[in-house]
Design a protein around this motif. Structure first.
Motif, short mmCIF file in Angstrom:
data_model
loop_
_atom_site.label_atom_id
_atom_site.label_comp_id
_atom_site.label_asym_id
_atom_site.label_seq_id
_atom_site.Cartn_x
_atom_site.Cartn_y
_atom_site.Cartn_z
N MET A 286 0.86 -1.19 0.00
CA MET A 286 0.00 0.00 0.00
C MET A 286 0.90 1.24 0.00
N VAL A 287 0.56 2.22 -0.82
CA VAL A 287 1.27 3.50 -0.84
C VAL A 287 0.26 4.63 -0.92
N SER A 288 0.48 5.65 -0.12
CA SER A 288 -0.36 6.86 -0.18
C SER A 288 0.51 8.09 -0.38
N ILE A 289 0.00 9.01 -1.17
CA ILE A 289 0.63 10.32 -1.39
C ILE A 289 -0.37 11.36 -0.89
N THR A 290 0.04 12.19 0.07
CA THR A 290 -0.90 13.10 0.71
C THR A 290 -0.36 14.52 0.85
N ARG A 291 -1.26 15.40 1.28
CA ARG A 291 -0.83 16.72 1.74
C ARG A 291 -0.11 16.55 3.08
N PRO A 292 0.81 17.46 3.42
CA PRO A 292 1.53 17.33 4.69
C PRO A 292 0.62 17.24 5.91
N GLU A 293 -0.43 18.04 5.93
CA GLU A 293 -1.31 18.07 7.11
C GLU A 293 -2.16 16.81 7.26
N ASP A 294 -2.18 15.96 6.24
CA ASP A 294 -3.02 14.77 6.28
C ASP A 294 -2.24 13.48 6.56
N SER A 295 -0.92 13.54 6.58
CA SER A 295 -0.14 12.30 6.55
C SER A 295 -0.24 11.48 7.83
N LEU A 296 -0.33 12.12 8.98
CA LEU A 296 -0.41 11.34 10.22
C LEU A 296 -1.74 10.61 10.33
N ALA A 297 -2.83 11.27 9.93
CA ALA A 297 -4.13 10.60 9.90
C ALA A 297 -4.11 9.46 8.89
N GLU A 298 -3.44 9.66 7.76
CA GLU A 298 -3.34 8.62 6.75
C GLU A 298 -2.54 7.43 7.27
N HIS A 299 -1.55 7.71 8.09
CA HIS A 299 -0.77 6.63 8.69
C HIS A 299 -1.65 5.73 9.54
N GLU A 300 -2.51 6.31 10.33
CA GLU A 300 -3.42 5.52 11.15
C GLU A 300 -4.40 4.74 10.26
N ARG A 301 -4.88 5.39 9.20
CA ARG A 301 -5.83 4.73 8.30
C ARG A 301 -5.18 3.53 7.62
#
Length: 430
Positions: A286-301
């Motif tokens: 799995m790989v995600s590319i995000t905005r900086p402000e979203d990356s920690l929430a994406e990590h949990e997801r």
């Protein structure tokens, strides 16, 4: 890669982050190279300006008939041209030295990452499921009667050497079913886009996801310069290399099932039995590319996406946050998910999910354009196993083992196995 401007502005914070990793302070060395590089650039620009002025004066001297002044200025232009070229070459050399140094330095851990030296200092976050109470001595996967007909290490050694396996029959089908199951869950329930990528990549891709230059010995390189990917993190993340994305396109969430190749340098004598540590294996990444402000929430997801696979398979696991001394080179923070293996009577890693911040994006020059305007900013990248297919096969076999040597399959896989629910002690699907 680190932001040189951030190092200039707060060298103490940079050194403190390296210290948390157990590395020596590097700001003095980094800033000395940076200062020398900038000095050469400034000197080259000054010499270029002097060359330009002298070039204008050459024409005036020629027009006035002042031959001596014309010759002096023409010689000056030639000297300045050579001086500019030399200084620009020195600046390029220093810039490359600075880049090479920065490429060898690990990412800065987030403040919330626990301090520690090794895996014994990792911190458990939660557990799911309870290991079965068995009234018989559990076996490791390679000793299970149900597995032995379909898990052939001797033939693999004849073909390729140690740390390879040939899978046959019910075991091969179960391995395939697990990968298909993972892809189906991630694409239909977790919103990831299934992607098929090459397994051979150029140097630039390996640099982009920090496999190079530091970990070259951990990967395989072909004679014509391609690298065999250690995981599709390399290919999926690099799909945005050099791009300026629109903010509206984020987040980008991808998954891929690929062969993976690792030399396992430095692991001699470790996990040599069975399928736990091999040179060739398969993963659903799995790989995600995000905005900086979203990356920690994406990590949990993303951690939740990996955990969901184990829950659907009914496999007990625990999730830990890695300490600074056990965390990967490119990570800011990492969650490891460890599945219960009754044959070893312990939890073993089956997924590692990391947030990298802009560390990889700076290497790849991957940016996005804010919707409200302003100059492009670096994206954040995340990666994680969703899951390692071979290790999941091991977990299914060991947790489903029965006293008679057969293996009960998780209900979630029955449809993928043609309605069969067990592998009996002879290795047949029933």
């Amino acid at each position: 890669m680190h932001d040189i401007r951030a190092i200039r502005e707060n060298p103490a914070a940079f050194d403190a982050a390296l210290s948390r990793r157990g590395a020596a302070p590097m700001s003095d060395q980094v800033l000395a190279l940076d200062e020398a590089r900038r000095a050469r650039i400034t000197a080259a620009e000054t010499a270029q300006a002097e060359q330009n002025r002298a070039s204008k004066d050459v024409g005036a001297a020629k027009a006035s008939g002042n031959e001596a002044e014309f010759e002096r200025l023409r010689a000056l232009v030639a000297d300045k041209k050579a001086e500019v070229a030399a200084m620009q070459a020195e600046a390029r050399e220093l810039d490359q030295k600075l880049t090479d140094l920065l490429l060898t330095l690990p990412n800065s851990p987030l403040a919330e990452v626990p301090q520690g030296a090794d895996e014994t200092d990792n911190v458990e976050l939660r557990r799911w499921g309870s290991p079965r109470a068995l009234d018989f001595k559990p076996l490791e996967h390679f000793d299970l009667p149900a597995a032995k007909p379909g898990m052939d290490f001797e033939t693999a050694a004849k073909l390729s050497g140690s740390r390879f396996v040939v899978l046959r029959g019910a075991i091969a089908r179960l391995h395939r079913a697990l990968a298909q199951f993972m892809l189906d869950v991630h694409t239909t329930e977790h919103g990831l886009t299934e992607t098929i990528t090459p397994v051979l990549v150029k140097d630039e891709a390996m640099y982009g996801t920090n496999q190079l230059p530091k970990f070259a010995e951990d990967s395989y390189r072909t004679t014509n310069g391609w690298w065999l990917i250690p995981t599709s993190e390399v290919t999926l993340t690099n799909t945005v290399a050099g791009d300026v994305l629109e903010e509206s396109a984020l987040p980008i969430r991808m998954t891929a099932h690929t062969l993976c190749f690792r030399s396992e340098a430095g692991s001699a004598g470790k996990d040599t039995a069975g399928m736990l540590r091999q040179h060739q294996f398969e993963k659903v990444e799995m790989v995600s590319i995000t905005r900086p402000e979203d990356s920690l929430a994406e990590h949990e997801r993303m951690t939740g996406c990996a955990e969901a696979i184990l829950q659907k398979l009914g496999l007990p696991y625990r999730t830990v946050v890695l300490c600074t001394g056990d965390m990967g080179f490119g990570a800011q923070k990492t969650h490891d998910i460890e599945v219960w293996l009754p044959g070893q009577n312990t939890y073993r890693e089956i997924s590692s999910v990391s947030v990298c911040g802009d560390f990889q994006a700076r290497r790849m020059n991957a940016r996005y354009r804010p919707a409200g305007g302003g100059k492009p900013e670096f994206v954040h990248s995340l990666n994680g196993s969703g899951l390692a297919v071979g290790r999941c096969l091991i977990a299914v076999m060991e947790n489903g083992q029965q006293a008679d040597g057969s293996v009960d399959l998780p209900p979630a896989l029955h449809a993928y196995m043609g309605g069969k629910t067990r592998i009996d002690a002879t290795g047949a699907l029933v």
